[in-house]
Scaffold this active site. Structure first.
Site, PDB file in Angstrom:
ATOM      1  N   CYS A   1       0.845  -1.210   0.000  1.00 18.30           N
ATOM      2  CA  CYS A   1       0.000   0.000   0.000  1.00 18.30           C
ATOM      3  C   CYS A   1       0.878   1.257   0.000  1.00 18.30           C
ATOM      4  O   CYS A   1       0.570   2.244  -0.677  1.00 18.30           O
ATOM      5  CB  CYS A   1      -0.909   0.028   1.229  1.00 18.30           C
ATOM      6  SG  CYS A   1      -2.020  -1.381   1.311  1.00 18.30           S
TER       7      CYS A   1
ATOM      8  N   ARG B   1      -7.808  -4.372  -3.148  1.00 21.34           N
ATOM      9  CA  ARG B   1      -7.358  -3.209  -3.936  1.00 21.34           C
ATOM     10  C   ARG B   1      -8.347  -2.995  -5.080  1.00 21.34           C
ATOM     11  O   ARG B   1      -8.175  -3.561  -6.161  1.00 21.34           O
ATOM     12  CB  ARG B   1      -5.940  -3.434  -4.473  1.00 21.34           C
ATOM     13  CG  ARG B   1      -4.933  -3.659  -3.385  1.00 21.34           C
ATOM     14  CD  ARG B   1      -3.524  -3.897  -3.903  1.00 21.34           C
ATOM     15  NE  ARG B   1      -2.753  -4.535  -2.851  1.00 21.34           N
ATOM     16  CZ  ARG B   1      -2.224  -3.893  -1.806  1.00 21.34           C
ATOM     17  NH1 ARG B   1      -2.344  -2.595  -1.713  1.00 21.34           N
ATOM     18  NH2 ARG B   1      -1.570  -4.548  -0.859  1.00 21.34           N
TER      19      ARG B   1
HETATM   20  C1  BEZ Z   1       0.614  -4.607   1.851  1.00 20.77           C
HETATM   21  O1  BEZ Z   1       1.827  -4.793   1.893  1.00 20.77           O
HETATM   22  O2  BEZ Z   1       0.127  -3.546   1.480  1.00 20.77           O
HETATM   23  C2  BEZ Z   1      -0.296  -5.732   2.261  1.00 20.77           C
HETATM   24  C3  BEZ Z   1       0.088  -7.025   1.965  1.00 20.77           C
HETATM   25  C4  BEZ Z   1      -0.746  -8.070   2.340  1.00 20.77           C
HETATM   26  C5  BEZ Z   1      -1.933  -7.797   3.005  1.00 20.77           C
HETATM   27  C6  BEZ Z   1      -2.319  -6.483   3.252  1.00 20.77           C
HETATM   28  C7  BEZ Z   1      -1.500  -5.433   2.875  1.00 20.77           C
END
Ligand code: BEZ
Length: 247
Positions: free
Chosen positions: A63, A146
């Site tokens: 993110c 997402r």
């Molecule tokens: C992230 O790195 O943004 C992420 C990865 C797995 C689950 C939720 C967020």
């Protein structure tokens, strides 16, 4: 064998049933608290294109990489009359702390000191995320996936893209989608596979046998047909840019 008891009361409808807007629907309306103050969506954005997107959680690496990329492309999107609005089910103070950390500490692919100035919605009740089908329990029942909703200046949903938690979005594609939608609207054409500005576009199918024949006989200026239903025309990148670039 399943026995159905006709006298049994029907299950009460869920107070907030899961829903999923579709392409061609009006974007569901909401008001929200964001890192840039209150917003009413989509009415505050009338006349503009918007990318409304969700992310799973603040202070997570994928993110973070996406927010830095969105922020670095914000002016580019604005050049196509397109605003960015983010959302996660975290609270406002978490959002503020995360965006401060991004600015103060995070370096990613040469980007640093990145200030996120587009609104990030707090949605701790998940009301908006549920309204937009951003919660996919098979993936995670407490985080949004997402999701990307491209909303046009009339508040209509024009494109929806979903990515799972582990997969960061492709920003070339998001820009391409905005340009392709605007080009399709402006020139009343469609865009073929992998289209980019400057590539030939698809002209609408012939509506009569006469038009089909004219096109196949090569009598329609600027239109080239592979078959009667598959005709293209050239629109240069400069023409596309002149039509859709606003600043
Ligand atoms: C992230 O790195 O943004 C992420 C990865 C797995 C689950 C939720 C967020």
């Amino acid at each position: 064998m399943t026995v159905i008891d006709a006298a049994a009361p029907a299950a009460a409808p869920l107070a907030n049933p899961p829903s999923m807007p579709r392409i061609g629907d009006a974007a569901p309306a909401f008001t929200a608290t964001t890192t840039q103050g209150e917003i009413s969506f989509p009415s505050d954005y009338a006349g503009k294109w918007v990318i409304l997107f969700s992310h799973p959680a603040d202070f997570t690496p994928v993110c973070t990489s996406e927010f830095m990329t969105f922020a670095s492309l914000q002016d580019e999107f604005a050049g196509y009359n397109t605003e960015l609005v983010g959302l996660s089910v975290d609270g406002l103070y978490s959002h503020i702390a995360w965006l401060r950390t991004i600015k103060e500490k995070i370096v990613f692919r040469g980007m640093k000191d990145v200030e996120v100035t587009f609104p990030l919605i707090e949605d701790i009740t998940m009301e908006i995320a549920r309204k937009y089908g951003m919660i996919m329990p098979g993936e995670d029942s407490t985080k949004a996936v997402r999701a990307v909703f491209v909303v046009d200046p009339r508040g209509m949903i024009r494109t929806i893209i979903y990515y799972p938690l582990s997969l960061g979005r492709n920003f070339d594609e998001l820009l391409r989608v905005v340009k392709a939608l605007q080009t399709a609207d402006h020139f009343a054409v469609a865009t073929p596979a992998d289209w980019r500005p400057g590539d030939p576009v698809i002209v609408p199918p012939a509506g009569s046998c006469g038009t089909a024949k004219e096109r196949m006989d090569g009598h329609v200026e600027g239109v080239e047909c592979v078959d009667w239903f598959f005709c293209t025309k050239e629109i240069s990148e400069a023409e596309v840019e002149a039509a859709i670039r606003t600043s």
